[in-house]
Design a protein around this motif. Structure first.
Motif, PDB file in Angstrom:
ATOM      1  N   ASP A   1      -3.026   3.195  -4.777  1.00 42.10           N
ATOM      2  CA  ASP A   1      -3.201   1.766  -5.055  1.00 42.10           C
ATOM      3  C   ASP A   1      -3.497   1.526  -6.533  1.00 42.10           C
ATOM      4  OD1 ASP A   1      -2.726   0.995  -2.439  1.00 42.10           O
ATOM      5  OD2 ASP A   1      -4.856   0.866  -1.904  1.00 42.10           O
TER       6      ASP A   1
ATOM      7  N   VAL B   1       2.174   5.079   0.070  1.00 44.07           N
ATOM      8  CA  VAL B   1       1.693   6.232   0.830  1.00 44.07           C
ATOM      9  C   VAL B   1       1.527   7.467  -0.039  1.00 44.07           C
ATOM     10  CG1 VAL B   1       2.514   5.424   3.054  1.00 44.07           C
ATOM     11  CG2 VAL B   1       4.031   6.768   1.635  1.00 44.07           C
TER      12      VAL B   1
ATOM     13  N   GLN C   1      -4.856   7.044  -0.548  1.00 44.90           N
ATOM     14  CA  GLN C   1      -4.514   5.614  -0.573  1.00 44.90           C
ATOM     15  C   GLN C   1      -5.130   4.902  -1.771  1.00 44.90           C
ATOM     16  OE1 GLN C   1      -2.457   4.045   1.862  1.00 44.90           O
ATOM     17  NE2 GLN C   1      -2.419   2.595   0.179  1.00 44.90           N
TER      18      GLN C   1
ATOM     19  N   SER D   1       0.849  -1.193   0.000  1.00 44.19           N
ATOM     20  CA  SER D   1       0.000   0.000   0.000  1.00 44.19           C
ATOM     21  C   SER D   1       0.881   1.238   0.000  1.00 44.19           C
ATOM     22  CB  SER D   1      -0.913   0.014   1.229  1.00 44.19           C
ATOM     23  OG  SER D   1      -1.831  -1.032   1.154  1.00 44.19           O
TER      24      SER D   1
END
Length: 161
Positions: A68, A43, A64, A41
């Motif tokens: 992603d 940042v 996020q 994931s």
């Protein structure tokens, strides 16, 4: 004496195989070094569009979900490694064109960098990283497509609205 001949022959075959792999076969096999980090994931993501006149356009995302999606896009690119000589030849023709650089930050000390991606012909890029033991630093050719700069900008643009 016969064993020594077989040993010499076997060593010759091993050295020849390693040489062929390192100098020819490796460059035929598709490989995306970012794919290994697809489950992480990130940042944030920073993108800089460097125009041919020296001006820069920056875009960044700390969301996020957006990061992603960008990581998913980058890890799904179909890439083939390029020899340094082939990369230099491909990039030499694009000397005064606008190009993109980007940084995908996975955490405080782990980053993946994308550079030398020219806007007019976005099919060659350089990937590097600050990650210890990162496999695959070098130039890559995007196979069967080009880099979709507009997709990334639209993702970041939707976040900023």
């Amino acid at each position: 004496m016969k064993r020594l001949k077989y040993l010499a022959f076997a060593l010759g075959i091993i050295f020849l195989s390693v040489y062929l792999y390192q100098h020819f076969i490796y460059y035929m096999i598709p490989f995306n070094p970012i794919e290994e980090y697809a489950t992480e994931s990130p940042v944030d993501f920073h993108l800089t569009h460097n125009l041919s006149d020296g001006e820069e356009i920056n875009a960044k995302s700390h969301d996020q979900k957006t990061c992603d999606l960008i990581l998913e896009y980058l890890s799904n690119l179909n890439l083939k490694p390029l020899k340094d000589k082939d990369a230099r030849n491909a990039l030499a023709k694009k000397e005064n064109e606008g190009y993109i650089t980007g940084m995908l930050k996975l955490d405080q000390s782990r980053e993946i960098f994308i550079s030398d991606l020219f806007i007019d012909d976005p099919d060659v890029l350089h990937i590097s990283s600050s990650i210890a033991g990162f496999k695959g630093e070098g130039y890559y050719k995007i196979v069967d497509s080009t880099f979709d700069y507009d997709y990334i900008i639209n993702l970041i643009g939707k976040e900023e609205k």
